[in-house]
Scaffold this motif. Structure first.
Motif, PDB file in Angstrom:
ATOM      1  N   PRO A 169      -9.239  21.576   2.653  1.00  0.00           N
ATOM      2  CA  PRO A 169      -8.987  20.916   3.937  1.00  0.00           C
ATOM      3  C   PRO A 169      -9.966  19.766   4.137  1.00  0.00           C
ATOM      4  O   PRO A 169     -10.925  19.621   3.407  1.00  0.00           O
ATOM      5  N   GLY A 170      -9.706  18.992   5.151  1.00  0.00           N
ATOM      6  CA  GLY A 170     -10.595  17.877   5.444  1.00  0.00           C
ATOM      7  C   GLY A 170      -9.923  16.554   5.153  1.00  0.00           C
ATOM      8  O   GLY A 170      -8.720  16.487   4.930  1.00  0.00           O
ATOM      9  N   ALA A 171     -10.707  15.513   5.164  1.00  0.00           N
ATOM     10  CA  ALA A 171     -10.166  14.178   4.939  1.00  0.00           C
ATOM     11  C   ALA A 171      -9.705  14.035   3.497  1.00  0.00           C
ATOM     12  O   ALA A 171     -10.433  14.374   2.566  1.00  0.00           O
ATOM     13  N   TRP A 172      -8.497  13.550   3.329  1.00  0.00           N
ATOM     14  CA  TRP A 172      -7.954  13.290   1.991  1.00  0.00           C
ATOM     15  C   TRP A 172      -8.181  11.822   1.647  1.00  0.00           C
ATOM     16  O   TRP A 172      -8.258  10.970   2.527  1.00  0.00           O
ATOM     17  N   PRO A 173      -8.236  11.506   0.359  1.00  0.00           N
ATOM     18  CA  PRO A 173      -8.409  10.097  -0.032  1.00  0.00           C
ATOM     19  C   PRO A 173      -7.211   9.244   0.409  1.00  0.00           C
ATOM     20  O   PRO A 173      -6.082   9.730   0.477  1.00  0.00           O
ATOM     21  N   ASP A 174      -7.495   7.987   0.721  1.00  0.00           N
ATOM     22  CA  ASP A 174      -6.407   7.063   1.059  1.00  0.00           C
ATOM     23  C   ASP A 174      -5.380   7.025  -0.063  1.00  0.00           C
ATOM     24  O   ASP A 174      -5.739   7.041  -1.241  1.00  0.00           O
ATOM     25  N   GLY A 175      -4.120   6.962   0.316  1.00  0.00           N
ATOM     26  CA  GLY A 175      -3.041   6.912  -0.662  1.00  0.00           C
ATOM     27  C   GLY A 175      -2.502   8.287  -1.027  1.00  0.00           C
ATOM     28  O   GLY A 175      -1.608   8.395  -1.854  1.00  0.00           O
ATOM     29  N   THR A 176      -3.015   9.349  -0.393  1.00  0.00           N
ATOM     30  CA  THR A 176      -2.523  10.696  -0.667  1.00  0.00           C
ATOM     31  C   THR A 176      -1.295  10.971   0.190  1.00  0.00           C
ATOM     32  O   THR A 176      -1.300  10.707   1.392  1.00  0.00           O
ATOM     33  N   ALA A 177      -0.250  11.498  -0.440  1.00  0.00           N
ATOM     34  CA  ALA A 177       0.976  11.866   0.279  1.00  0.00           C
ATOM     35  C   ALA A 177       1.389  13.269  -0.150  1.00  0.00           C
ATOM     36  O   ALA A 177       1.086  13.701  -1.260  1.00  0.00           O
ATOM     37  N   THR A 178       2.052  13.967   0.733  1.00  0.00           N
ATOM     38  CA  THR A 178       2.497  15.316   0.383  1.00  0.00           C
ATOM     39  C   THR A 178       3.818  15.297  -0.367  1.00  0.00           C
ATOM     40  O   THR A 178       4.046  16.121  -1.233  1.00  0.00           O
ATOM     41  N   ARG A 179       4.713  14.359  -0.037  1.00  0.00           N
ATOM     42  CA  ARG A 179       6.039  14.333  -0.645  1.00  0.00           C
ATOM     43  C   ARG A 179       6.310  13.087  -1.494  1.00  0.00           C
ATOM     44  O   ARG A 179       6.950  13.165  -2.536  1.00  0.00           O
ATOM     45  N   LEU A 180       5.825  11.966  -1.064  1.00  0.00           N
ATOM     46  CA  LEU A 180       6.141  10.704  -1.743  1.00  0.00           C
ATOM     47  C   LEU A 180       5.554  10.680  -3.155  1.00  0.00           C
ATOM     48  O   LEU A 180       4.424  11.116  -3.369  1.00  0.00           O
ATOM     49  N   PRO A 181       6.311  10.157  -4.118  1.00  0.00           N
ATOM     50  CA  PRO A 181       5.769  10.058  -5.472  1.00  0.00           C
ATOM     51  C   PRO A 181       4.731   8.936  -5.590  1.00  0.00           C
ATOM     52  O   PRO A 181       4.693   8.017  -4.775  1.00  0.00           O
ATOM     53  N   ARG A 182       3.898   9.045  -6.614  1.00  0.00           N
ATOM     54  CA  ARG A 182       2.917   7.989  -6.897  1.00  0.00           C
ATOM     55  C   ARG A 182       3.610   6.644  -7.042  1.00  0.00           C
ATOM     56  O   ARG A 182       4.746   6.571  -7.484  1.00  0.00           O
ATOM     57  N   ARG A 183       2.873   5.633  -6.711  1.00  0.00           N
ATOM     58  CA  ARG A 183       3.309   4.238  -6.801  1.00  0.00           C
ATOM     59  C   ARG A 183       4.366   3.853  -5.758  1.00  0.00           C
ATOM     60  O   ARG A 183       4.914   2.753  -5.822  1.00  0.00           O
ATOM     61  N   THR A 184       4.694   4.727  -4.806  1.00  0.00           N
ATOM     62  CA  THR A 184       5.585   4.331  -3.713  1.00  0.00           C
ATOM     63  C   THR A 184       4.844   3.289  -2.879  1.00  0.00           C
ATOM     64  O   THR A 184       3.707   3.503  -2.470  1.00  0.00           O
ATOM     65  N   VAL A 185       5.478   2.163  -2.642  1.00  0.00           N
ATOM     66  CA  VAL A 185       4.848   1.075  -1.887  1.00  0.00           C
ATOM     67  C   VAL A 185       4.836   1.434  -0.402  1.00  0.00           C
ATOM     68  O   VAL A 185       5.831   1.889   0.158  1.00  0.00           O
ATOM     69  N   LEU A 186       3.672   1.230   0.228  1.00  0.00           N
ATOM     70  CA  LEU A 186       3.507   1.444   1.661  1.00  0.00           C
ATOM     71  C   LEU A 186       3.391   0.088   2.340  1.00  0.00           C
ATOM     72  O   LEU A 186       2.627  -0.765   1.903  1.00  0.00           O
ATOM     73  N   ARG A 187       4.172  -0.096   3.405  1.00  0.00           N
ATOM     74  CA  ARG A 187       4.172  -1.368   4.133  1.00  0.00           C
ATOM     75  C   ARG A 187       3.746  -1.137   5.573  1.00  0.00           C
ATOM     76  O   ARG A 187       4.234  -0.212   6.213  1.00  0.00           O
ATOM     77  N   ALA A 188       2.860  -1.972   6.053  1.00  0.00           N
ATOM     78  CA  ALA A 188       2.422  -1.888   7.446  1.00  0.00           C
ATOM     79  C   ALA A 188       3.424  -2.618   8.313  1.00  0.00           C
ATOM     80  O   ALA A 188       3.830  -3.736   8.001  1.00  0.00           O
ATOM     81  N   THR A 189       3.840  -1.989   9.403  1.00  0.00           N
ATOM     82  CA  THR A 189       4.778  -2.631  10.326  1.00  0.00           C
ATOM     83  C   THR A 189       4.168  -2.829  11.694  1.00  0.00           C
ATOM     84  O   THR A 189       4.749  -3.465  12.546  1.00  0.00           O
TER      85      THR A 189
END
Length: 148
Positions: free
Chosen positions: A101-121
């Protein structure tokens, strides 16, 4: 000191040593030790089980947790903010240890696969650019209740 008193003292010391060694051995084999399996992913805890873990669909980005929202406002895809670097669902974990538990590293996702692009809206929204279409994630503000 009498012979009987010496025997009692030796037996008492032997019992204390045996119990101390047993307690140390039990502690050593049962303690939870954080283990790095992948530097981009959260730590795993030894001597635990992930049998009861059930994660929401979340992404950690810029130190914040974003939760998937099924219905949300219309959004315009922004510039790429980054990409998923660790997928809990795809992480190597043959021992079945629990995710720390605790803070996870940035870019960690529970379901999304690696290299999925994240876009800020916006300030409180991220969009995962998935092959089946974009998925909206909203900042969770410390609880798993999206704020957008």
């Amino acid at each position: 000191m009498t012979t009987r008193a010496r025997r009692v003292l030796v037996v008492a010391l032997a019992v204390v040593l045996v119990l101390g060694a047993a307690a140390y051995g039990l502690w050593r084999t049962q303690r939870e030790v954080p283990v790095v399996v992948d530097a981009a992913c959260p730590l795993l805890l030894t001597n635990t089980s992930n049998g009861s873990e059930d994660f929401a669909d979340v992404v950690t980005w810029t130190g914040r947790t974003y939760v998937r929202v099924d219905d949300g406002p219309d959004w315009v895809l922004g510039d790429a903010a980054g990409a998923v670097t660790c997928s809990i669902g795809q992480m190597e974990n043959p021992e079945g240890w629990r995710v720390a538990p605790g803070a996870w590293p940035d870019g960690t996702a529970t379901r999304l696969p690696r290299r999925t692009v994240l876009r800020a809206t916006g300030d409180r929204e991220l969009v995962a650019d998935e092959p089946g279409g974009p998925t909206l994630y909203c900042q969770a503000d410390g609880v798993l209740e999206p704020a957008c």
